[in-house]
Design a protein around this motif. Structure first.
Motif, PDB file in Angstrom:
ATOM      1  N   ALA A 164      -3.308   5.331  -1.165  1.00 25.42           N
ATOM      2  CA  ALA A 164      -4.046   6.245  -0.283  1.00 25.42           C
ATOM      3  C   ALA A 164      -3.209   7.502  -0.103  1.00 25.42           C
ATOM      4  CB  ALA A 164      -4.341   5.594   1.063  1.00 25.42           C
ATOM      5  N   ARG A 165      -3.851   8.663  -0.104  1.00 27.07           N
ATOM      6  CA  ARG A 165      -3.131   9.934  -0.002  1.00 27.07           C
ATOM      7  C   ARG A 165      -2.634  10.221   1.410  1.00 27.07           C
ATOM      8  NH1 ARG A 165      -3.745  13.844  -3.952  1.00 27.07           N
ATOM      9  NH2 ARG A 165      -3.565  15.450  -2.335  1.00 27.07           N
ATOM     10  N   GLU A 166      -3.239   9.636   2.410  1.00 31.83           N
ATOM     11  CA  GLU A 166      -2.867   9.908   3.801  1.00 31.83           C
ATOM     12  C   GLU A 166      -2.141   8.714   4.406  1.00 31.83           C
ATOM     13  OE1 GLU A 166      -3.221  12.810   5.120  1.00 31.83           O
ATOM     14  OE2 GLU A 166      -4.380  13.631   3.428  1.00 31.83           O
ATOM     15  N   ALA A 167      -1.050   8.996   5.124  1.00 31.46           N
ATOM     16  CA  ALA A 167      -0.283   7.920   5.752  1.00 31.46           C
ATOM     17  C   ALA A 167      -1.119   7.184   6.789  1.00 31.46           C
ATOM     18  CB  ALA A 167       0.976   8.495   6.395  1.00 31.46           C
ATOM     19  N   THR A 168      -1.929   7.917   7.547  1.00 32.97           N
ATOM     20  CA  THR A 168      -2.752   7.258   8.568  1.00 32.97           C
ATOM     21  C   THR A 168      -3.776   6.319   7.928  1.00 32.97           C
ATOM     22  OG1 THR A 168      -4.121   9.260   8.574  1.00 32.97           O
ATOM     23  CG2 THR A 168      -2.476   9.042  10.315  1.00 32.97           C
ATOM     24  N   ILE A 187      11.050   5.530  -3.481  1.00 29.97           N
ATOM     25  CA  ILE A 187      11.946   4.823  -2.566  1.00 29.97           C
ATOM     26  C   ILE A 187      11.540   3.366  -2.453  1.00 29.97           C
ATOM     27  CG2 ILE A 187      12.714   4.685  -0.166  1.00 29.97           C
ATOM     28  CD1 ILE A 187      12.440   7.704   0.005  1.00 29.97           C
ATOM     29  N   LEU A 188      10.243   3.113  -2.347  1.00 29.31           N
ATOM     30  CA  LEU A 188       9.754   1.737  -2.279  1.00 29.31           C
ATOM     31  C   LEU A 188      10.166   0.966  -3.524  1.00 29.31           C
ATOM     32  CD1 LEU A 188       8.011  -0.543  -1.066  1.00 29.31           C
ATOM     33  CD2 LEU A 188       6.032   0.516  -2.193  1.00 29.31           C
ATOM     34  N   GLU A 189       9.996   1.581  -4.663  1.00 29.71           N
ATOM     35  CA  GLU A 189      10.367   0.924  -5.922  1.00 29.71           C
ATOM     36  C   GLU A 189      11.868   0.640  -5.968  1.00 29.71           C
ATOM     37  OE1 GLU A 189      10.461   2.892 -10.060  1.00 29.71           O
ATOM     38  OE2 GLU A 189       8.482   1.932  -9.921  1.00 29.71           O
ATOM     39  N   ARG A 190      12.680   1.586  -5.538  1.00 28.05           N
ATOM     40  CA  ARG A 190      14.127   1.396  -5.561  1.00 28.05           C
ATOM     41  C   ARG A 190      14.568   0.260  -4.643  1.00 28.05           C
ATOM     42  NH1 ARG A 190      17.511   3.576  -2.021  1.00 28.05           N
ATOM     43  NH2 ARG A 190      16.123   5.303  -1.494  1.00 28.05           N
ATOM     44  N   LEU A 191      14.018   0.215  -3.436  1.00 28.14           N
ATOM     45  CA  LEU A 191      14.412  -0.828  -2.487  1.00 28.14           C
ATOM     46  C   LEU A 191      13.964  -2.207  -2.953  1.00 28.14           C
ATOM     47  CD1 LEU A 191      13.619   1.039   0.861  1.00 28.14           C
ATOM     48  CD2 LEU A 191      15.872   0.586  -0.140  1.00 28.14           C
ATOM     49  N   GLY A 220       2.051  10.924  -8.449  1.00 29.34           N
ATOM     50  CA  GLY A 220       1.847  12.332  -8.709  1.00 29.34           C
ATOM     51  C   GLY A 220       1.393  13.182  -7.549  1.00 29.34           C
ATOM     52  N   VAL A 221       1.288  12.614  -6.339  1.00 25.37           N
ATOM     53  CA  VAL A 221       0.834  13.436  -5.215  1.00 25.37           C
ATOM     54  C   VAL A 221       1.975  14.283  -4.646  1.00 25.37           C
ATOM     55  CG1 VAL A 221      -1.004  11.853  -4.570  1.00 25.37           C
ATOM     56  CG2 VAL A 221       1.236  11.631  -3.491  1.00 25.37           C
ATOM     57  N   GLY A 222       3.208  13.968  -4.997  1.00 22.97           N
ATOM     58  CA  GLY A 222       4.304  14.827  -4.569  1.00 22.97           C
ATOM     59  C   GLY A 222       5.109  14.314  -3.410  1.00 22.97           C
ATOM     60  N   THR A 223       4.990  13.048  -3.056  1.00 20.68           N
ATOM     61  CA  THR A 223       5.847  12.456  -2.041  1.00 20.68           C
ATOM     62  C   THR A 223       6.795  11.479  -2.711  1.00 20.68           C
ATOM     63  OG1 THR A 223       5.941  11.065  -0.060  1.00 20.68           O
ATOM     64  CG2 THR A 223       4.084  10.717  -1.541  1.00 20.68           C
ATOM     65  N   GLY A 224       8.009  11.386  -2.199  1.00 19.42           N
ATOM     66  CA  GLY A 224       8.999  10.509  -2.818  1.00 19.42           C
ATOM     67  C   GLY A 224       8.955   9.079  -2.343  1.00 19.42           C
ATOM     68  N   ILE A 245       0.881  -1.173   0.000  1.00 23.71           N
ATOM     69  CA  ILE A 245       0.000   0.000   0.000  1.00 23.71           C
ATOM     70  C   ILE A 245       0.918   1.222   0.000  1.00 23.71           C
ATOM     71  CG2 ILE A 245      -1.786   1.250   1.269  1.00 23.71           C
ATOM     72  CD1 ILE A 245      -2.286  -1.517   2.735  1.00 23.71           C
ATOM     73  N   THR A 246       0.664   2.174  -0.892  1.00 23.66           N
ATOM     74  CA  THR A 246       1.525   3.354  -0.949  1.00 23.66           C
ATOM     75  C   THR A 246       0.730   4.566  -1.432  1.00 23.66           C
ATOM     76  OG1 THR A 246       3.690   4.164  -1.699  1.00 23.66           O
ATOM     77  CG2 THR A 246       2.344   2.972  -3.316  1.00 23.66           C
ATOM     78  N   PHE A 247       1.405   5.644  -1.636  1.00 22.71           N
ATOM     79  CA  PHE A 247       0.753   6.866  -2.108  1.00 22.71           C
ATOM     80  C   PHE A 247       0.472   6.769  -3.613  1.00 22.71           C
ATOM     81  CE2 PHE A 247       3.067   8.091   1.684  1.00 22.71           C
ATOM     82  CZ  PHE A 247       2.181   8.922   2.340  1.00 22.71           C
ATOM     83  N   PRO A 248      -0.567   7.425  -4.071  1.00 18.52           N
ATOM     84  CA  PRO A 248      -0.843   7.410  -5.512  1.00 18.52           C
ATOM     85  C   PRO A 248       0.216   8.195  -6.275  1.00 18.52           C
ATOM     86  CG  PRO A 248      -2.429   8.795  -4.360  1.00 18.52           C
ATOM     87  CD  PRO A 248      -1.599   8.149  -3.310  1.00 18.52           C
TER      88      PRO A 248
END
Length: 306
Positions: free
Chosen positions: A226-230, A208-212, A200-204, A195-198
């Motif tokens: 999901a746009r929110e970490a919580t 990082i997940l893809e690189r690791l 284009g929302v502007g978080t890296g 589960i990660t951010f969509p």
């Protein structure tokens, strides 16, 4: 009429004696008398009644004294306000920050220290993703950004400086077979749902997940965004997958969720940077940056360690 004429008049009006007023003004008595007469001629009224024994204000002079004092007070206040604005003690400061910062002591501590030092600066705080902050800085609608910059092109008018690093955590459902491990290697996560951010929302974090994952020999299998970490943590609790989030979010305690360190991953961190306009900062922003560096030194290292 000049401000010095008002100062001369007020000195004579308060002393009711030309010689004492001249001494107070550090000037000769004859030039002072000439300046007062010139003021009366310009106004077309007599401000003082003079005799060999005393000097006193006329009715016009009494009214003029009230106005002159007010004008001189306003002038002094305006000059002091200008000096205070130049020192960054007055004005407005627009600060952007990413959503993970309120879960640390860094943002509250920094804002508290700034408020103690600059209590009369109006703070305007905006929570937004990194790319939104960078765009706002470039447009001039933001003064300082606390961003999660992981590299890549920047707007021409913006510069970024790293001030700290957060270790990353893998967020697992407590029922996951690996949830009781002290730490995890990405090689152990082949085929796991993430589960990660969509995009284009502007978080890296997705990058990082893809690189690791790629370094461990596989492509991440994204099953939910999901746009929110919580929200992501809640979806982990629901058993939908794993998430990769900054360590400060460990303070979000939800049943059935575990936060595990990443084993032997020196670059498994999320940078915190300060972003400003290349054209320079205003006095209030400069004061904020200086305080930010002081807080970093006080905490040790070369910046804020979250």
């Amino acid at each position: 009429m000049e401000l010095r004429h008002l100062r001369y008049f007020v000195a004579v009006a308060e002393e009711l004696h030309f010689t004492r007023a001249a001494e107070r003004l550090h000037m000769g008595q004859p030039p002072l008398s000439m300046q007062i007469r010139a003021l009366e001629e310009e106004l077309g009224v007599q401000l003082f009644e003079r005799s060999q024994r005393r000097v006193r204000l006329t009715e016009a002079g009494q009214g003029f004294l009230l106005r002159a004092r007010a004008i001189l007070a306003d002038t002094a206040a305006a000059a002091e306000e200008a000096r205070r604005r130049a020192r960054g003690e007055l004005g407005q400061l627009r600060i952007g920050f990413t959503s993970s910062l309120p879960y640390t002591s860094t943002l509250p501590d920094l804002l508290y220290a700034y408020r103690q030092r600059y209590p009369e600066v109006e703070l305007q705080l905006t929570e937004s993703f990194t790319n939104e902050q960078l765009a706002a800085l470039d447009k001039g609608t933001l003064d300082v950004g606390l961003v999660r910059y992981v590299g890549g092109p920047l707007p021409m008018g913006v510069s970024v400086r790293e001030i700290g690093r957060d270790p990353l955590r893998l967020v697992l459902n407590a029922a996951h077979p690996l949830a009781d491990q002290p730490a995890l290697r990405f090689a152990e996560l082949t085929g796991e749902p993430f589960i990660t951010f969509p995009p284009g929302v502007g978080t890296g974090l997705p990058a990082i997940l893809e690189r690791l994952c790629r370094r461990a020999g596989f492509e991440p299998r994204i099953v939910q965004t999901a746009r929110e970490a919580t929200t992501q943590i809640g979806l982990v609790a629901a058993g939908l997958g794993l998430a990769l989030l900054p360590a400060p979010l460990e303070c979000v305690r939800i049943p059935r969720v575990r936060y595990l360190p990443i084993a032997e991953e020196e670059d498994a961190y999320f940078s915190l940077s300060v972003a400003v306009r290349r054209s320079g900062c205003g006095p209030a922003a400069q004061g904020f940056l200086e305080l930010l560096d002081e807080v970093g030194v006080a905490r040790g290292g070369n910046g804020l360690l979250l």
